[in-house]
Design a protein around this motif. Sequence first.
Motif, short mmCIF file in Angstrom:
data_model
loop_
_atom_site.label_atom_id
_atom_site.label_comp_id
_atom_site.label_asym_id
_atom_site.label_seq_id
_atom_site.Cartn_x
_atom_site.Cartn_y
_atom_site.Cartn_z
N PRO A 106 0.79 -1.30 0.02
CA PRO A 106 0.08 0.06 0.03
C PRO A 106 0.88 1.04 -0.07
N ALA A 107 0.02 2.40 -0.17
CA ALA A 107 1.14 3.80 -0.23
C ALA A 107 1.67 3.82 1.12
N GLY A 108 2.87 4.45 0.93
CA GLY A 108 3.65 4.74 2.20
C GLY A 108 4.86 5.41 1.80
N VAL A 109 5.66 6.00 2.81
CA VAL A 109 6.81 6.90 2.44
C VAL A 109 7.94 5.97 1.86
N HIS A 110 8.05 4.80 2.01
CA HIS A 110 8.96 4.10 1.52
C HIS A 110 8.96 3.75 0.08
N VAL A 111 7.65 3.76 -0.44
CA VAL A 111 7.21 3.26 -1.87
C VAL A 111 8.16 4.03 -2.83
N PRO A 112 7.85 5.45 -2.59
CA PRO A 112 8.55 6.30 -3.72
C PRO A 112 10.08 6.08 -3.64
N VAL A 113 10.73 5.98 -2.50
CA VAL A 113 11.96 5.74 -2.34
C VAL A 113 12.25 4.49 -3.21
N LEU A 114 11.61 3.41 -2.88
CA LEU A 114 11.81 2.15 -3.54
C LEU A 114 11.66 2.24 -5.03
N TYR A 115 10.57 2.93 -5.54
CA TYR A 115 10.56 3.00 -7.14
C TYR A 115 11.68 3.93 -7.71
N TYR A 116 12.32 4.87 -7.05
CA TYR A 116 13.29 5.52 -7.68
C TYR A 116 14.71 4.72 -7.35
N ALA A 117 14.89 4.14 -6.41
CA ALA A 117 16.11 3.33 -6.26
C ALA A 117 16.30 2.31 -7.39
#
Length: 554
Positions: A106-117
Motif C-alpha cells: 500500500p501507499a507509504g513513504v518507503h514506496v517512492p524511495v523504492l521506485y526511484y532506487a
Amino acid sequence: MPPPSASDTVIDPRSGYCASTKTFHSLRTPEPPLPSPDLPLSFPAFALSFLPSPLPAAPSRPALVDAGTGESVPFGTFLSRLRALAAALRSRLRLAPGDVAFVLAPAGVHVPVLYYALMSVGAVVSPANPSLTAAEVSRLLALSNPSVAFAVSGTRGKLPPGLRTVLLDSPTFLSFLMHDEPEDGDAVVVVRQSDPAAVLYSSGTTGRAKAVVLTHRNLIASNATRAPVAGGTLMLAVPLFHIYGFAFCLRAASAAHTLLLHTARGRFDAAAVLAAMGRFGVTRLALAPPALLAIVRAAEEEADAGAAAARVATLKAVNCGGAPVSADLIARFSRMFPGVSVSQGYGLTETTAGFCRAVGEEESARVGSVGRLSWGAEVKIVHPETRAALPPGVSGELWVRGPFVMKGYLGEEDSTSEIFDSEGWLRTGDLCYIDQDGFVYIVDRLKELIKYKGYQVPPAELESLLQTHPDIVEAAVVPYPDDEAGELPVAFVVRRPGSHLNESHIKEFVASQVVHYKRIHHVFLVDSIPKNAAGKILRKDLAKLALWRISSKL
C-alpha cells in the motif's frame, strides 16, 4: 500517393491540426528540454537533476509525508535513503539491470524511495494492487516473471513461497535504507533511455490484464511538462500502483513538491482528506472522480456552507483523471470551493499516463475538456469503420503517437501488433473529438457505446444526467442485449439514504430530457457501483449482472 512536402504541412496555430496530413500536433514546448534519446540516462537521474540547491528546508518543506501518521521525510533524507537502497539492491539482493521487481504494498513513504532506487540501478519496477487475491497476483506474476518482490506483512501471503521477497515493514528493509557499504566503482550501471523502467498492468476492464512495458524515455517524455508551481504540497489520493498515481509520485520530486500520501485503507474518507489538506497546507490535490464526488457531498452536507472551503484555504487546484468528470460535478465543486480550479487529464497506462492535460486556470475553465495535447503528442481522430482521418469538431477513435507511448506488452507480440498500426499509431479505443482551439473532449469508450437500432448511446452521458438528480448518489449505465433493438440502455443506481426514489421515477426523469433512443429501459437499485482502483466503472461485471437479473424475471 507521395507524402506531402514540407511546404504542405502547415499546422494551424489554434488547433494544431495539419490539413494535409490530417494529424493534430501538440503546440506546447517541453519544459524542461528533453535530452537526446541516445544519451545514457535513467529517469531518476533526469528527474532529480532539477532539484534546487540547496535542497528545500526541513521540516517546513519535506519531500514525503504520510497523511495518516504524519511521518515525514526531508529531501536530504529522501536522497540519502535512495542512494543507500540502490547500493543495497545491488550488493545485497544482487539485482542486475533488466531484473523485474514486483511491488505489492500500500501507499507509504518507503514506496517512492523504492521506485526511484530500483530504476536508478536499471531494475524494472512492477507495482500491483495490494488488494488483489492470491490467484490474481499469480496471473500478474506469470506475465512479468519477477526475480524479487517487495511486499508488507499483510500482503506477503499472496505471493508464492518460491519468490524471493523483502518486506517494507521489516528490519531488513529498514537496514537497506541506511546501507553504508561503499559502491564498487568498477560496477557502474549504465542505463539507456530505451531500457525498460517499469511494467504496469492494464486495468483489465475491457479484457484480460496485460503487462505494459514503459521505458526510461517514456517516463522522461511524460515528465516534460512539470507542474506549474514549484514548492507546493501535492496530496496524492490515488493508488501508487496505478499509472495515474505512479506518474504523479515520480513527478513530484523533480518539481521539489512535498508529496502528501493518502494512506488510509478501505473506503475513501472525504472528511479525513479535507482534514489532512487543512493540516498540511495542501495546494494541489490529485484524485479520481468518485473521490471528487465524495468531497463535494461532504462539503454540501455541512451545516456551515463555507466551512469546508475555509479549512482548505491553501488549496489552489485539483487534478482529476482516470474516468470522465461531469460538468455538473465540476459546477457543484466550484460552488463549494470557489477559486479552486479543476483540471482534467487523459491518458492510458500504454501512454505513460496523461498525454492530454489542462494547464493553468484558463485551460481548466474549459469544462468537459481534458485539456490540450502535451508536448510530443501527435493525434489522429479516425472513423471507427472507414479508418478515415477526421477534421476538428468530428468524433472518432483517437489514435496517438509520441515518445511517451509504451514499448509494448511484455511477451505478447500479437496483442502489441493489434493495438499499433504499421505507422506506430496506438489505437486508444476511445471516442473523442478535438475542437478548433485544440481542446480534447472524450465522448466515451468506443467498445462501451450502446448500439440501439443503429443509434450510438454513450453511457457516460446518461450517467452524468442521472447524477444530477438530488436523490441519486451514483449511477452506471450498461447495455442489455435485445433481439429487436440490438442493445438497450439499463441503469444501476445508488439512492441517497432515506430516499423513496423508484424505477419509474428514474425512467421518467431520464425520458423527459433525452431523445427516445437514449431512454433507460431497466433500473436496478443497488448499494454500490463496482469500480477499479482508478475509479472506472466495471461495466463488464454490471452487464453480466443485468443479464442475470432480467433473465431471472422472465
